[in-house]
Design a protein around this motif. Structure first.
Motif, PDB file in Angstrom:
ATOM      1  N   GLY A 203      25.579  32.696  51.140  1.00 10.84           N
ATOM      2  CA  GLY A 203      26.178  33.727  50.285  1.00 10.84           C
ATOM      3  C   GLY A 203      26.741  33.116  49.002  1.00 10.84           C
ATOM      4  O   GLY A 203      26.677  33.730  47.935  1.00 10.84           O
ATOM      5  N   ILE A 204      27.287  31.902  49.117  1.00 11.36           N
ATOM      6  CA  ILE A 204      27.865  31.256  47.927  1.00 11.36           C
ATOM      7  C   ILE A 204      26.734  30.908  46.954  1.00 11.36           C
ATOM      8  O   ILE A 204      26.841  31.133  45.740  1.00 11.36           O
ATOM      9  CB  ILE A 204      28.680  30.002  48.322  1.00 11.36           C
ATOM     10  CG1 ILE A 204      29.851  30.401  49.226  1.00 11.36           C
ATOM     11  CG2 ILE A 204      29.185  29.266  47.082  1.00 11.36           C
ATOM     12  CD1 ILE A 204      30.593  29.237  49.870  1.00 11.36           C
ATOM     13  N   ALA A 205      25.622  30.386  47.496  1.00 11.42           N
ATOM     14  CA  ALA A 205      24.476  30.037  46.635  1.00 11.42           C
ATOM     15  C   ALA A 205      23.971  31.288  45.912  1.00 11.42           C
ATOM     16  O   ALA A 205      23.705  31.254  44.706  1.00 11.42           O
ATOM     17  CB  ALA A 205      23.370  29.406  47.478  1.00 11.42           C
ATOM     18  N   VAL A 206      23.875  32.395  46.632  1.00  6.47           N
ATOM     19  CA  VAL A 206      23.403  33.646  46.016  1.00  6.47           C
ATOM     20  C   VAL A 206      24.387  34.089  44.924  1.00  6.47           C
ATOM     21  O   VAL A 206      23.985  34.466  43.820  1.00  6.47           O
ATOM     22  CB  VAL A 206      23.241  34.754  47.088  1.00  6.47           C
ATOM     23  CG1 VAL A 206      23.027  36.116  46.458  1.00  6.47           C
ATOM     24  CG2 VAL A 206      22.092  34.417  48.030  1.00  6.47           C
TER      25      VAL A 206
ATOM     26  N   GLN B  11      14.748  30.125  53.074  1.00  2.63           N
ATOM     27  CA  GLN B  11      14.187  31.483  53.232  1.00  2.63           C
ATOM     28  C   GLN B  11      15.289  32.546  53.186  1.00  2.63           C
ATOM     29  O   GLN B  11      15.126  33.607  52.591  1.00  2.63           O
ATOM     30  CB  GLN B  11      13.425  31.579  54.540  1.00  2.63           C
ATOM     31  CG  GLN B  11      12.065  30.908  54.423  1.00  2.63           C
ATOM     32  CD  GLN B  11      11.323  30.890  55.750  1.00  2.63           C
ATOM     33  OE1 GLN B  11      11.696  31.586  56.676  1.00  2.63           O
ATOM     34  NE2 GLN B  11      10.294  30.076  55.824  1.00  2.63           N
ATOM     35  N   MET B  12      16.399  32.223  53.831  1.00  2.42           N
ATOM     36  CA  MET B  12      17.502  33.202  53.852  1.00  2.42           C
ATOM     37  C   MET B  12      18.040  33.445  52.439  1.00  2.42           C
ATOM     38  O   MET B  12      18.230  34.586  52.024  1.00  2.42           O
ATOM     39  CB  MET B  12      18.669  32.698  54.720  1.00  2.42           C
ATOM     40  CG  MET B  12      18.340  32.511  56.177  1.00  2.42           C
ATOM     41  SD  MET B  12      18.115  34.058  57.052  1.00  2.42           S
ATOM     42  CE  MET B  12      19.765  34.635  57.197  1.00  2.42           C
ATOM     43  N   VAL B  13      18.270  32.362  51.699  1.00  7.78           N
ATOM     44  CA  VAL B  13      18.851  32.501  50.357  1.00  7.78           C
ATOM     45  C   VAL B  13      17.890  33.278  49.451  1.00  7.78           C
ATOM     46  O   VAL B  13      18.301  34.209  48.739  1.00  7.78           O
ATOM     47  CB  VAL B  13      19.182  31.114  49.742  1.00  7.78           C
ATOM     48  CG1 VAL B  13      19.593  31.256  48.287  1.00  7.78           C
ATOM     49  CG2 VAL B  13      20.296  30.450  50.529  1.00  7.78           C
ATOM     50  N   ILE B  14      16.606  32.925  49.523  1.00  3.32           N
ATOM     51  CA  ILE B  14      15.626  33.611  48.671  1.00  3.32           C
ATOM     52  C   ILE B  14      15.583  35.104  49.027  1.00  3.32           C
ATOM     53  O   ILE B  14      15.615  35.968  48.154  1.00  3.32           O
ATOM     54  CB  ILE B  14      14.245  32.933  48.792  1.00  3.32           C
ATOM     55  CG1 ILE B  14      14.302  31.571  48.091  1.00  3.32           C
ATOM     56  CG2 ILE B  14      13.133  33.798  48.194  1.00  3.32           C
ATOM     57  CD1 ILE B  14      13.061  30.738  48.198  1.00  3.32           C
ATOM     58  N   GLY B  15      15.548  35.393  50.318  1.00  6.19           N
ATOM     59  CA  GLY B  15      15.501  36.792  50.768  1.00  6.19           C
ATOM     60  C   GLY B  15      16.723  37.560  50.273  1.00  6.19           C
ATOM     61  O   GLY B  15      16.619  38.682  49.762  1.00  6.19           O
TER      62      GLY B  15
ATOM     63  N   HIS C  54      28.437  36.773  49.434  1.00  4.46           N
ATOM     64  CA  HIS C  54      27.850  37.437  48.260  1.00  4.46           C
ATOM     65  C   HIS C  54      28.279  38.898  48.177  1.00  4.46           C
ATOM     66  O   HIS C  54      27.954  39.588  47.220  1.00  4.46           O
ATOM     67  CB  HIS C  54      26.326  37.325  48.267  1.00  4.46           C
ATOM     68  CG  HIS C  54      25.679  37.976  49.446  1.00  4.46           C
ATOM     69  ND1 HIS C  54      26.010  37.663  50.734  1.00  4.46           N
ATOM     70  CD2 HIS C  54      24.729  38.934  49.530  1.00  4.46           C
ATOM     71  CE1 HIS C  54      25.288  38.397  51.560  1.00  4.46           C
ATOM     72  NE2 HIS C  54      24.514  39.183  50.853  1.00  4.46           N
ATOM     73  N   VAL C  55      29.011  39.364  49.182  1.00  5.45           N
ATOM     74  CA  VAL C  55      29.458  40.768  49.194  1.00  5.45           C
ATOM     75  C   VAL C  55      30.975  40.858  48.995  1.00  5.45           C
ATOM     76  O   VAL C  55      31.458  41.652  48.190  1.00  5.45           O
ATOM     77  CB  VAL C  55      29.073  41.437  50.541  1.00  5.45           C
ATOM     78  CG1 VAL C  55      29.619  42.846  50.614  1.00  5.45           C
ATOM     79  CG2 VAL C  55      27.569  41.424  50.741  1.00  5.45           C
ATOM     80  N   MET C  56      31.697  40.033  49.747  1.00  9.56           N
ATOM     81  CA  MET C  56      33.164  40.150  49.712  1.00  9.56           C
ATOM     82  C   MET C  56      33.704  39.705  48.357  1.00  9.56           C
ATOM     83  O   MET C  56      33.283  38.696  47.812  1.00  9.56           O
ATOM     84  CB  MET C  56      33.783  39.292  50.822  1.00  9.56           C
ATOM     85  CG  MET C  56      33.462  39.799  52.211  1.00  9.56           C
ATOM     86  SD  MET C  56      34.239  41.376  52.558  1.00  9.56           S
ATOM     87  CE  MET C  56      35.908  40.852  52.847  1.00  9.56           C
ATOM     88  N   LYS C  57      34.663  40.491  47.851  1.00  7.05           N
ATOM     89  CA  LYS C  57      35.143  40.274  46.483  1.00  7.05           C
ATOM     90  C   LYS C  57      36.218  39.186  46.381  1.00  7.05           C
ATOM     91  O   LYS C  57      36.532  38.728  45.299  1.00  7.05           O
ATOM     92  CB  LYS C  57      35.755  41.572  45.950  1.00  7.05           C
ATOM     93  CG  LYS C  57      34.777  42.686  45.723  1.00  7.05           C
ATOM     94  CD  LYS C  57      34.195  42.687  44.346  1.00  7.05           C
ATOM     95  CE  LYS C  57      35.156  43.264  43.330  1.00  7.05           C
ATOM     96  NZ  LYS C  57      34.613  43.250  41.989  1.00  7.05           N
TER      97      LYS C  57
END
Ligand code: 3HC
Ligand code: NAI
Length: 719
Positions: free
Chosen positions: A310-313, A337-341, A434-437
């Motif tokens: 999530g941090i990478a995204v 794969q997870m990050v790209i997805g 990548h969701v939590m503010k």
């Protein structure tokens, strides 16, 4: 506060001049009244344009004035005067037209928006409704369904969407003010009656009742106990079913029920708390407005587990190139794969193209030698983290910032193994990152002001609400969570069930109660931490009484649940049972009921009837009590910071303002009395003992939350 000029010989240009957002303060309203009067009475003037200084039309009513008595001309008659005038008035909307700002634009006969402008009626997010005719005029302009959605959610729309909806007449890429002046000149001869929204009939859908009913149900499900959106529905119903003159009265009555409510106070407090939280100060005196952050042009993330992905995204989607590191080939491939997805799905949702070219994946820390900043997100294990930081210290160039995403370990201990302790800081993201503010920026005693400024500014760039906190076990959020969840466990011992406790908390406004939330997060996480800190597991001396650890009362029920392999949603069983592993539909489990009954009879505990009031008081007053200790310890600078952490990181209901604001609303005297009462009943639970700061504040007459700082300034700051 409103400048008057005559342009093109016959157009009166009125500019609102109340930076930064040209809010409609009493002085601005006075200025508008005077300049409009002048424009309407001057025979040279054939048309009027209203705009805002510094590229911002208007951010709405001045929220700071809500706390005091109304001064200056009231807004509604002023807006009516503009609409009723016989000269065409054009709104030139640049930047924002929000709340009262959009209501001002709606009484203008035409609206021109710059293509970057945002428009909306966000009053509902402040616990009120658009009460300057917004609930009556917008439905007349764009119809019930669209107006209902905008008014009940407070969503901002882009200029392009506003054009599609019919809110504005034209969108321009040029200077909106100049375009509006030309537009006004062309409008002079045209009749105005059809441009006065209050005189129009609301276009009404045939299924009005069903539509209003559906929206009401949706609100009740999503925003349990929140009053403002329901009042908005009623106001829009009035727009659909009543003539304007009655509808506007209904709007005003509904506003009266909301305006002085506790919910409105809480939500307006949240608005300012969120803005206050970014303003950090260090004991050295360095602060947010005098310290320049470094520019971050590249970053690395170590560990592509739950958090690292999530941090990478979050970094890549704001255009920062990221090198992601894993410990072996297979994990690297899975992580890749997870990050790209995730990045692709995120880009699709936002209607942009995924910046996959910004991502690089590697097994070698050597590849990080040139990056500006590293965020470590490996397992929560001090020895492992220290070895990673030692290695980073060797390979990264001396100016690279080294950050850790630890959820509670000592940031300074990590700084100590590097050659640059001043460049080490905690960046504590929340799951999913990548969701939590929320971002807690954990300042170690050696973190430099530039490092703090850089982490705070990077957080902002990543779209996070960043709060600077001090370094102590669990920092602010997780440190406070312990007394809260401990109380929930003790209540289980005494006779409550997980579903009863969750229901009380959900009725209070939490999206999820403490047990449903732990099932979602995974019960094994906390179990591992408890084992590592010697609270449970094979290392504990078997002669130790099971319900007593480290000098205080301990509840082993959460450990017993984990010992049965019940790790929450992911295993299909936890405090609840789910239809399958990964399922989300929580059902009470008779096996948990049995476990609790057996436990109580083993320890001779006679279950008692526990009220919802006791659940709320024990959980939430213990939470706030720890917040007072955190303020005393200088780990958080202000109650607002704590509240923002709980609002954005822990799902605390916004209409309650956060744990510290909630305590102030209940009354500090009452919180103190109830804590004293519960501590007397449970003297072996130190978290229930009222904190000295709480006592001090009560002794000082329970000042409002914004004034607490004056009573803690003599204490030591760890920021
Ligand atoms: N009243 C008073 N102060 C306001 C304000 C308002 N309506 N809007 C913003 N401010 C202040 C902020 O508190 C901040 O103050 P600070 O510098 O002391 O911290 C400053 O203006 C700048 O605000 P932001 O940091 O939020 O600036 P941004 O550029 O990030 O955002 C904005 C600008 C989008 C306009 C944002 O400030 C915002 O959303 N403002 C509130 C808009 C709103 O809710 N309007 C409705 C008000 S209620 C109303 O109009 C009732 C009506 O129906 C009668
Ligand atoms: P995780 O177990 O999901 O992921 C950790 C990843 O680090 C694994 O993929 C592992 O292979 C990798 N890793 C381990 N050693 C490594 C090394 N030497 N080099 C490269 N990669 C290595 O753990 P999670 O949940 O992502 O947690 C990571 C950190 O974030 C921990 O410190 C945790 O406390 C913290 N955190 C966790 C939160 C959560 O909800 N999971 C919330 C906030 C912080």
């Amino acid at each position: 506060m409103a400048r008057y000029e005559l342009v093109k010989r016959s157009v009166a240009l009125i500019t609102l001049t109340n930076p930064p957002v040209n809010a409609l303060s009493s002085a601005v309203r006075h200025g508008i009244a005077k300049t409009m009067e002048r424009a309407l009475s001057d025979p040279k003037v054939t048309a009027v344009v209203i705009c805002g200084e510094n590229g911002r039309f208007c951010g709405g009513a001045d929220i700071r004035e809500f706390a005091g008595p109304l001064r200056g001309p009231p807004l509604v008659p002023l807006l009516d005067l503009i609409e009723a005038g016989e000269k065409p008035v054009v709104a030139a909307i640049e930047g924002v037209a929000l709340g009262g700002g959009l209501e001002l634009a709606l009484v203008c006969h035409y609206r021109i928006a710059h293509f970057k402008a945002r428009l909306g009626l966000p009053e509902v997010t402040l616990g009120i409704l658009p009460a300057a005719g917004g609930t009556q005029r917008l439905p007349r302009l764009i119809g019930i369904p669209a107006a209902l959605e905008l008014i009940t959610t407070g969503r901002h729309v882009s200029a392009q969407e506003a054009l599609k909806l019919g809110i504005v007449d034209q969108v321009t890429e040029q200077n909106a003010c100049e375009v509006a002046v030309e537009f006004a000149l062309r409008a002079i001869a045209k009749p105005l009656s059809s441009r006065r929204l209050s005189s129009l009939t609301t276009p009404c859908p045939p299924n009005l009742d069903a539509l209003l009913e559906a929206v009401t149900m949706q609100i009740q499900k999503k925003a349990r106990g929140v009053m403002a959106p329901l009042a908005c529905v009623q106001a829009v119903r009035a727009a659909a079913t009543m003539p304007y003159s009655q509808g506007i009265k209904r709007e005003s009555e509904l506003m009266a029920t909301l305006f002085h409510s506790g919910q409105a106070r809480a939500l307006q407090y949240c608005f300012f708390a969120e803005r206050t939280a970014g303003k950090w100060t260090l004991p050295s005196g360095a602060q947010w407005n005098d310290t320049k952050p470094r520019e971050i042009r590249s970053a690395a993330v170590i560990g592509l587990g739950t958090m690292g992905r999530g941090i990478a995204v979050s970094l890549a989607r704001v255009g920062i190139p990221v090198i992601a590191v894993e410990s072996d080939k297979k994990l690297l491939e899975t992580g890749r794969q997870m990050v790209i997805g995730m990045l692709e799905r995120d880009a699709k949702r936002r209607g942009v193209s995924a910046s996959l070219n910004l991502l690089k994946f590697t097994l070698s820390l050597e590849d990080l030698k040139d990056v500006d900043l590293v965020i470590e997100a490996v397992f929560e294990d001090m020895a492992l983290k220290k070895s990673v930081f030692r290695e980073l210290s060797k390979v990264c160039r001396p100016a690279t910032l080294l950050c850790t995403n630890t959820s509670g370990l000592d940031v300074d201990a990590l700084a100590g193994v590097t050659d640059r302790p001043q460049l080490v800081i905690g960046m504590h993201f929340f799951s999913p990152a990548h969701v939590m503010k929320l971002l807690e920026v954990v300042c170690g005693p050696r973190s430099s002001s530039e490092t703090v400024a850089t982490a705070m500014s990077l957080g902002k760039r990543m779209g996070k609400v960043s709060v600077a906190v001090g370094n102590c076990p669990g920092f602010v959020g997780n440190r406070m969570l312990k007394p809260y969840s401990d109380q929930a466990s003790f209540l289980l011992e005494e006779g409550a069930t997980p579903e009863q406790i969750d229901k009380a908390l959900e009725d209070f406004g939490f999206a999820m109660g403490v047990f449903r939330m732990s099932d979602l997060a995974g019960l094994d996480v906390g179990w591992r931490v408890r084992k590592e800190s010697g609270l449970t597991g094979p290392d504990v001396d078997p002669k130790n009484p099971p319900r007593w650890r480290q000098g205080r009362k301990y509840c082993p029920i959460p450990d017993m649940v984990c010992e049965q392999g019940r790790f929450g949603q992911k295993t299909g069983r936890g405090w609840y049972v789910y239809d399958k592993p990964g399922g989300t539909n929580a059902k009470p489990d008779p096996l948990i009921q049995n476990l609790l009954e057996t436990y109580r009879s083993r320890y001779g505990i006679k279950p008692r009837n526990i009220t919802d009031q006791e659940i709320i008081e024990r959980c939430l007053f213990a939470l706030a009590n720890e917040g007072f200790r955190i303020l005393e310890d200088g780990i958080a600078a202000r109650p607002e910071d704590i509240d923002v952490i709980y609002l954005f990181g822990y799902g605390f209901p916004r209409h309650r303002g956060g744990p510290m604001f909630y305590a102030s609303m209940v009354g500090l005297q009452r919180v103190l009395e109830r804590l004293e009462h519960y501590h007397q009943a449970h003297p072996d639970v130190p978290h229930l003992e009222p904190s000295p700061l709480l006592k001090k504040l009560v002794a000082c007459g329970s000042p409002p939350v914004q004034k607490w700082r004056e009573h803690i300034k003599t204490m030591h700051s760890h920021l």
